[in-house]
Motif scaffolding. Structure first.
Motif, short mmCIF file in Angstrom:
data_model
loop_
_atom_site.label_atom_id
_atom_site.label_comp_id
_atom_site.label_asym_id
_atom_site.label_seq_id
_atom_site.Cartn_x
_atom_site.Cartn_y
_atom_site.Cartn_z
N SER A 174 0.81 -1.22 0.00
CA SER A 174 0.00 0.00 0.00
C SER A 174 0.84 1.27 0.00
N VAL A 175 2.15 1.15 0.17
CA VAL A 175 3.03 2.32 0.23
C VAL A 175 3.55 2.62 -1.16
N ARG A 176 3.26 3.81 -1.62
CA ARG A 176 3.71 4.22 -2.95
C ARG A 176 4.93 5.12 -2.81
N ALA A 177 6.00 4.79 -3.50
CA ALA A 177 7.23 5.58 -3.43
C ALA A 177 7.07 6.86 -4.25
N GLN A 178 7.20 7.99 -3.58
CA GLN A 178 7.14 9.29 -4.23
C GLN A 178 8.31 10.13 -3.75
N ALA A 179 8.85 10.92 -4.65
CA ALA A 179 9.96 11.80 -4.29
C ALA A 179 9.44 12.99 -3.49
N SER A 180 10.19 13.39 -2.48
CA SER A 180 9.85 14.55 -1.66
C SER A 180 10.55 15.78 -2.24
N SER A 181 9.81 16.81 -2.57
CA SER A 181 10.43 18.01 -3.14
C SER A 181 11.35 18.68 -2.12
N GLU A 182 10.97 18.68 -0.86
CA GLU A 182 11.83 19.28 0.16
C GLU A 182 13.09 18.44 0.39
N GLY A 183 12.93 17.12 0.37
CA GLY A 183 14.09 16.25 0.48
C GLY A 183 15.05 16.45 -0.69
N LEU A 184 14.50 16.61 -1.89
CA LEU A 184 15.34 16.84 -3.07
C LEU A 184 16.08 18.17 -2.96
N GLN A 185 15.42 19.19 -2.44
CA GLN A 185 16.10 20.48 -2.26
C GLN A 185 17.26 20.36 -1.28
N ASP A 186 17.03 19.64 -0.20
CA ASP A 186 18.13 19.39 0.75
C ASP A 186 19.26 18.63 0.07
N TYR A 187 18.91 17.60 -0.69
CA TYR A 187 19.94 16.78 -1.32
C TYR A 187 20.79 17.61 -2.29
N LEU A 188 20.16 18.45 -3.09
CA LEU A 188 20.91 19.26 -4.04
C LEU A 188 21.78 20.29 -3.33
N THR A 189 21.40 20.67 -2.12
CA THR A 189 22.17 21.65 -1.36
C THR A 189 23.31 21.00 -0.59
N PHE A 190 23.02 19.92 0.13
CA PHE A 190 24.01 19.34 1.04
C PHE A 190 24.50 17.95 0.63
N GLN A 191 23.75 17.29 -0.26
CA GLN A 191 23.89 15.86 -0.56
C GLN A 191 23.51 15.00 0.64
N PHE A 192 22.62 15.50 1.47
CA PHE A 192 21.91 14.74 2.49
C PHE A 192 20.69 15.55 2.90
N CYS A 193 19.78 14.92 3.64
CA CYS A 193 18.56 15.58 4.09
C CYS A 193 18.68 15.97 5.56
N LEU A 194 18.24 17.18 5.89
CA LEU A 194 18.28 17.65 7.27
C LEU A 194 17.05 17.21 8.05
N ASP A 195 17.17 17.30 9.36
CA ASP A 195 16.06 17.04 10.29
C ASP A 195 15.52 15.62 10.07
N ASP A 196 14.19 15.48 10.01
CA ASP A 196 13.62 14.14 9.88
C ASP A 196 13.26 13.79 8.45
N LYS A 197 13.67 14.61 7.50
CA LYS A 197 13.30 14.39 6.11
C LYS A 197 14.09 13.24 5.49
N THR A 198 13.48 12.60 4.49
CA THR A 198 14.15 11.68 3.58
C THR A 198 13.81 12.12 2.16
N LEU A 199 14.33 11.44 1.18
CA LEU A 199 13.98 11.74 -0.21
C LEU A 199 12.61 11.20 -0.59
N PHE A 200 11.97 10.47 0.32
CA PHE A 200 10.68 9.86 0.06
C PHE A 200 9.56 10.65 0.76
#
Length: 642
Positions: A172-198
């Protein structure tokens, strides 16, 4: 070391719960090849799953583990290094502990002290304990974030696991990209706080716990922080005291980390951190020879530190093992496999050699120690020196150096500036857009990896509904109250941001090889102690890792403490992507599939591919992200060997 999973819902049958858990466990079978277990509650649609890598008391540590009265059930990933001391105390209080498993100690410690028992733990951990009587789940992650914990909660069902792919195994879980996670990744190459790329999948942050409670037919979930680092500066003692105390803490941590009922070895790069761990551990082995593992590349001397590693091995008397990592022709097979194990791309291409060295270690031992965390704790990154150089220039020009507490003067830092001789690109990047700005803006420019990346992406595709800003997330961490000085601000951000990403790599590369990785320098007692040291002693004159060097210098070769050329496991990725792996990179990034994604400006990407500077991360960041999309979002790429 193991993999845990959990399934809690407001509705569902026991069969549905067990089926869900089995699917989750199968996705992380590599974390626990020695056994598995499932426990399902007979009153609620909830259950716990576990795959086991047997390290402590292999015969009696099977999980999920249940207390004698049947009330508490636990699944646990990690290692509690002070379990023998806790075991004695708990037995003295009358608890029926029969094994020498740290899992059983964890379980009865919760029964004795409640949620506050986490304060007593020395170790790395992610666990979940179910209270059958109160219908309550208590989960916690260790203070530094050595062990992972992910969860998804939609209001009716809570799923959690050691890896994201286990949550995605639920139909039932659909994999979707997180826009905020992607912004973190492009900035730091990791996600801050509790975010993931999903989207919809979060990580439990280090030093936090999660409680899930059934209230009638509803499920309530709450997350709170139980630990943070406090900078209570010790003004009473001198440098000698701090050196001696640090030496004692490091010795005790390594002594505890050597507790294992299976063969144990250590990574050895030839740098200060791993060399110190190896030399101190070898001295404590009681006549048993420590096995060490080193990796290098054949692409040139700038990618080979085996000479230093061999010197340390001979000094410490270890059994030396090395691997020269295959050239980039293996990249088309290895990189998709790594992205699968990683769940989400983080940090840099150092994940490649770490993976190969872990595979080497797994042929000899089941536990491996390393020097991870030394740069963040003991002030070892060149960017710290670069930031202080700018601060000292400002103090000298505007005559403010003596007006600030814990200041570093230009005169004191000059003798240590040769460290920056090979970091001209970093200095050029720091100064190209300004000078002498606010501390948060200046350090952000040193950790921001979006330079060269932003023009390659369609930024409109990354915008979130709440106009998210990675810089503002950075500021909330960097500008925390009571950090006292720039060096504490920088190292605190790295403790909360970049270090968990590096530990993520450490966890996944070791688990992909089904071995346990231990990081004794990140014992929370050492972390807390370093926060008490006055910054003008900790980073006096810009001396990198000064206190650490002084605390271990009698135990390691002098050539290691005197090194000025530590490389940090550089990877010849640029050589590969312009040579043997060129077609793979171009076929991946310039494909019709990548074009349809609408995320990239492919005309700009094509022009960029041949212009990457050595040790640049632009191609790495894009290649990792596109492979991640194909494996987890599109689900049309199955890596070989999985």
């Amino acid at each position: 070391m193991c993999g845990i999973s959990g399934w809690l819902a407001t509705a569902g049958s026991p069969l549905q719960v067990e089926h869900g858990l089995r699917s989750m466990m199968n996705a992380i079978r590599h974390r626990g090849p020695d056994g598995d277990g499932v426990w399902v509650d007979d009153n609620r649609p909830m259950g716990l799953g576990h795959v086991r890598l047997a390290i402590i008391d292999p015969e009696h540590g099977k999980q999920p583990m249940v207390t004698e009265d049947g009330r508490f059930i636990v699944v646990f990933n990690g290692a509690i290094y002070n379990y023998l001391e806790l075991r004695r105390e708990l037995i003295g209080k009358g608890h029926p502990i029969h094994s020498y498993s740290d899992t059983e100690v964890l379980l009865y410690a919760y029964r004795e002290w409640g949620e506050g028992f986490v304060d007593r733990l020395v170790g790395m951990f992610a666990f979940a304990i179910w209270d059958k009587y109160e219908q309550k789940l208590f989960c916690a992650r260790d203070r530094i974030g050595i062990k992972p914990f992910y969860y998804s909660f939609d209001g009716e069902r809570l799923l959690f696991a050691s890896e994201i792919k286990a949550i995605l195994a639920d139909e039932s879980v659909r994999a979707q990209a997180s826009s905020e996670g992607l912004q973190d990744y492009l900035t730091f190459q990791f996600c801050l706080d509790d975010k993931t790329l999903f989207k919809g999948i979060q990580k439990l942050e280090p030093g936090c716990c999660l409680t899930a409670l059934y209230v009638g037919d509803k499920l309530k979930v709450r997350v709170r922080q139980y630990w943070d680092l406090h900078y209570n500066i010790d003004e009473e003692h001198d440098e000698r005291y701090f050196i001696d105390t640090l030496a004692g803490l490091i010795d005790d941590s390594i002594r505890l980390h050597l507790r294992s009922d299976v063969p144990l070895g250590a990574h050895l790069s030839g740098g200060l951190d791993s060399s110190a761990v190896v030399c101190l551990a070898a001295r404590m082995m009681g006549g048993e020879q420590l096995k060490t593992f080193t990796g290098a590349f054949n692409e040139g001397p700038q990618f080979d530190e085996t000479g230093y590693a061999k010197e340390v091995s001979a000094f410490a008397g270890t059994a030396y093992n090395e691997i020269f990592i295959p050239a980039g022709h293996e990249l088309p097979d290895v990189l998709p496999r790594l992205m699968y194990y990683m769940d989400e791309p983080l940090a840099g291409p150092g994940v490649i050699p770490q993976y190969y060295v872990s595979q080497l270690a797994s042929q000899h031992v089941k536990v491996v120690m390393g020097g991870q965390g030394g740069d963040e704790l003991f002030v070892g990154y060149a960017r710290y020196m670069a930031a202080y150089l700018e601060k000292c220039l400002s103090g000298a020009i505007y005559q403010t150096a003596n007006q600030r507490r814990y200041a570093v003067s230009l005169e004191s830092i000059v003798p240590n500036l040769p460290l920056l001789a090979t970091y001209q690109p970093m200095l050029q990047g720091l100064w190209k857009d300004g000078l002498f700005g606010a501390h948060d803006q200046r350090y952000f420019s040193l950790v921001d990896r979006s330079d060269g990346m932003s023009q390659l992406f369609n930024l409109d595709a990354l915008r979130s509904d709440r106009n998210y800003s990675p810089f503002e997330s950075f500021q909330r961490i960097f500008n925390r109250d009571e950090l006292h000085s720039l060096v504490n601000q920088m190292t605190y951000f790295d403790l909360k941001g970049s270090l968990p990403a590096l530990l993520h790599v450490e966890d996944r590369t070791s688990m992909a090889a089904s071995i346990e990785s231990r990081v004794p320098l990140l014992d929370h007692r050492i972390v807390e102690f370093m926060a008490t040291i006055p910054p003008n002693i900790k980073f006096a004159g810009g001396r990198m890792k000064h206190l650490f060097k002084e605390s271990v210098k009698s135990s390691i070769p002098q050539t290691i403490t005197d090194r000025k050329d530590k490389m940090g496991f550089p990877t010849p990725l640029t050589q590969w992507t312009k040579g043997v792996a060129r077609d793979f990179v171009r076929d991946t990034l310039l494909s019709d599939q990548a074009r349809r994604r609408g995320l990239y400006n492919l005309d700009v990407v094509e022009k960029m591919l041949g212009n990457e500077r050595e040790f640049g991360r632009v191609v790495w960041g894009m290649l990792s992200l596109e492979l991640w999309h194909r494996i987890f979002i599109d689900r049309d790429l199955k890596p070989s060997g999985i």
